[in-house]
Write a protein that holds these residues in place. Sequence first.
Motif, PDB file in Angstrom:
ATOM      1  N   ILE A 111       0.738  -1.226  -0.076  1.00 36.09           N
ATOM      2  CA  ILE A 111      -0.126  -0.141  -0.164  1.00 36.09           C
ATOM      3  C   ILE A 111       0.819   1.278   0.055  1.00 36.09           C
ATOM      4  O   ILE A 111       0.153   2.224   0.147  1.00 36.09           O
ATOM      5  CB  ILE A 111      -0.828  -0.059   1.118  1.00 36.09           C
ATOM      6  N   THR A 154      -8.948  -2.056   1.216  1.00 34.77           N
ATOM      7  CA  THR A 154      -7.698  -2.322   0.469  1.00 34.77           C
ATOM      8  C   THR A 154      -7.839  -3.577  -0.210  1.00 34.77           C
ATOM      9  O   THR A 154      -8.488  -4.555   0.290  1.00 34.77           O
ATOM     10  CB  THR A 154      -6.369  -2.041   0.795  1.00 34.77           C
ATOM     11  N   TYR A 180       2.427   2.891  -2.432  1.00 38.30           N
ATOM     12  CA  TYR A 180       2.513   4.020  -3.383  1.00 38.30           C
ATOM     13  C   TYR A 180       1.204   4.820  -3.296  1.00 38.30           C
ATOM     14  O   TYR A 180       1.336   5.760  -3.096  1.00 38.30           O
ATOM     15  CB  TYR A 180       2.126   3.085  -4.855  1.00 38.30           C
ATOM     16  N   GLN A 181       0.056   3.999  -2.734  1.00 40.18           N
ATOM     17  CA  GLN A 181      -1.076   4.566  -2.622  1.00 40.18           C
ATOM     18  C   GLN A 181      -0.962   5.455  -1.351  1.00 40.18           C
ATOM     19  O   GLN A 181      -1.661   6.686  -1.362  1.00 40.18           O
ATOM     20  CB  GLN A 181      -2.331   3.552  -2.147  1.00 40.18           C
ATOM     21  N   THR A 218       0.977   8.540  -2.526  1.00 37.35           N
ATOM     22  CA  THR A 218       0.749   9.498  -3.751  1.00 37.35           C
ATOM     23  C   THR A 218      -0.670   9.896  -3.877  1.00 37.35           C
ATOM     24  O   THR A 218      -1.188  10.601  -4.535  1.00 37.35           O
ATOM     25  CB  THR A 218       1.363   9.033  -5.173  1.00 37.35           C
ATOM     26  N   GLY A 219      -1.582   9.211  -2.844  1.00 40.43           N
ATOM     27  CA  GLY A 219      -2.837   9.322  -3.090  1.00 40.43           C
ATOM     28  C   GLY A 219      -3.499  10.475  -2.093  1.00 40.43           C
ATOM     29  O   GLY A 219      -2.531  11.179  -1.600  1.00 40.43           O
ATOM     30  N   GLU A 271      -6.104   7.991   2.596  1.00 38.75           N
ATOM     31  CA  GLU A 271      -5.929   6.690   1.682  1.00 38.75           C
ATOM     32  C   GLU A 271      -4.426   6.152   2.220  1.00 38.75           C
ATOM     33  O   GLU A 271      -3.657   6.862   2.364  1.00 38.75           O
ATOM     34  CB  GLU A 271      -6.103   6.744   0.329  1.00 38.75           C
ATOM     35  N   PRO A 272      -4.539   4.770   2.280  1.00 32.05           N
ATOM     36  CA  PRO A 272      -5.542   3.791   2.265  1.00 32.05           C
ATOM     37  C   PRO A 272      -5.980   3.595   3.551  1.00 32.05           C
ATOM     38  O   PRO A 272      -5.406   4.006   4.849  1.00 32.05           O
ATOM     39  CB  PRO A 272      -4.601   2.700   1.794  1.00 32.05           C
TER      40      PRO A 272
END
Length: 397
Positions: free
Chosen positions: A211, A228, A213-214, A217-218, A222-223
Amino acid sequence: MRLDGIRVLDCSRLLPGPYATQLLADCGAEVVKVEDTDAGDYARAMEPHTADGVGAIFEMVNRGKRSVAIDLKTDGGRAAFYRLVEGADVVLEGFRPGVVDRLGIDYETLTEHNDELIYCSLTGYGQDGPWADRAGHDLNYVALAGLLDMTRESPEEKPQVPGYPIGDMAGGLFAAFAIVGAVLSRELGNAGGEYVDVAMADVVASFAQPIAYQAATGDPDEPRPGETPLTGAYPWYDCYETADGNWVTLAALEPGFWRAFCEAVDRDDLADEHGAEDPAVRAALEVELRDLFRERTRDEWEAALEGVDAAFAGVYSPAEMIEHPQFRARDLIERPNGAPPRIGFPARFGDETAETTESAELDERVPTQGEHTRRYLAEAGYSDAEIDALYDAGAVR
């Protein structure tokens, strides 16, 4: 992997450091616990106790080791420790940052006595950063690393304390890995002595790869737990209660596993719902699976899905795990004569599990505090009279 001939001085206590050096001992390293002359490793007295009155945690992660008891706050004790360092390959310590400097056993000082020394510091938050000096335990490390947040089914629920101390065990495992890597680098001639800084919070944070990357960059929110792919968003990857109140796991991430499951339970009508993006479809499928799994007991489901490539497994308690035929077949649970069962080294080399080069009798027990003090001091060059003087002064025990 064999570590015969490698000597480790273990200045840690409780669980993370001793677990690290237990892994090394299981591979043949000679591990010498360096305990203080007072209580020694606190884990010796921690509940629960074995039939012999030894702390169960201590029993599990100190088998086959030696013990010397030295008061590092005394001149005589430090001098004795320096002599032991001269013949060692590795020193592992688990003090808070700054303590080894006050004791005079920091890396820079010890390299004056052995410039080929591998020195590993295993702490909660590492040697630098704003949290470096903060007190902590496993629960704090997994909290900082984001793991605790993801242990619940939804953001509204209370985070669940993991059943195993993941930060402690992961930190110990990574410390052992880093030590082996440093020893290998030295033996290959790529480096001499080396300092290794392992933070348990760092290691747990590295487990966030699925998780990361999320998270990086999100959306800042999140997450979220339960939302997920690996925390409950997919009904085909979840836990379900059975008729007897036990639980099972279905992890059919791949369509092939899902189809095999649907065929085995005579629910071909559900086969095309794998991969559904519609939340309503997923919610309906989860209800279907809940109802389905409540029709049989855990063991009945195990029997029904035996041999089916559906990525299915029952949920077992630690006591059931100890007796499970899978782990028995792997010889993971060791049952030495006259000693409690214990978890062995979790890897095989060739056709054999890792065994230390010492006798089985030694492997089956843990050392008493300071049991080998005299032996190692004599090996380091102390005369009997000098050793007696250290005992009389309270510098060793």
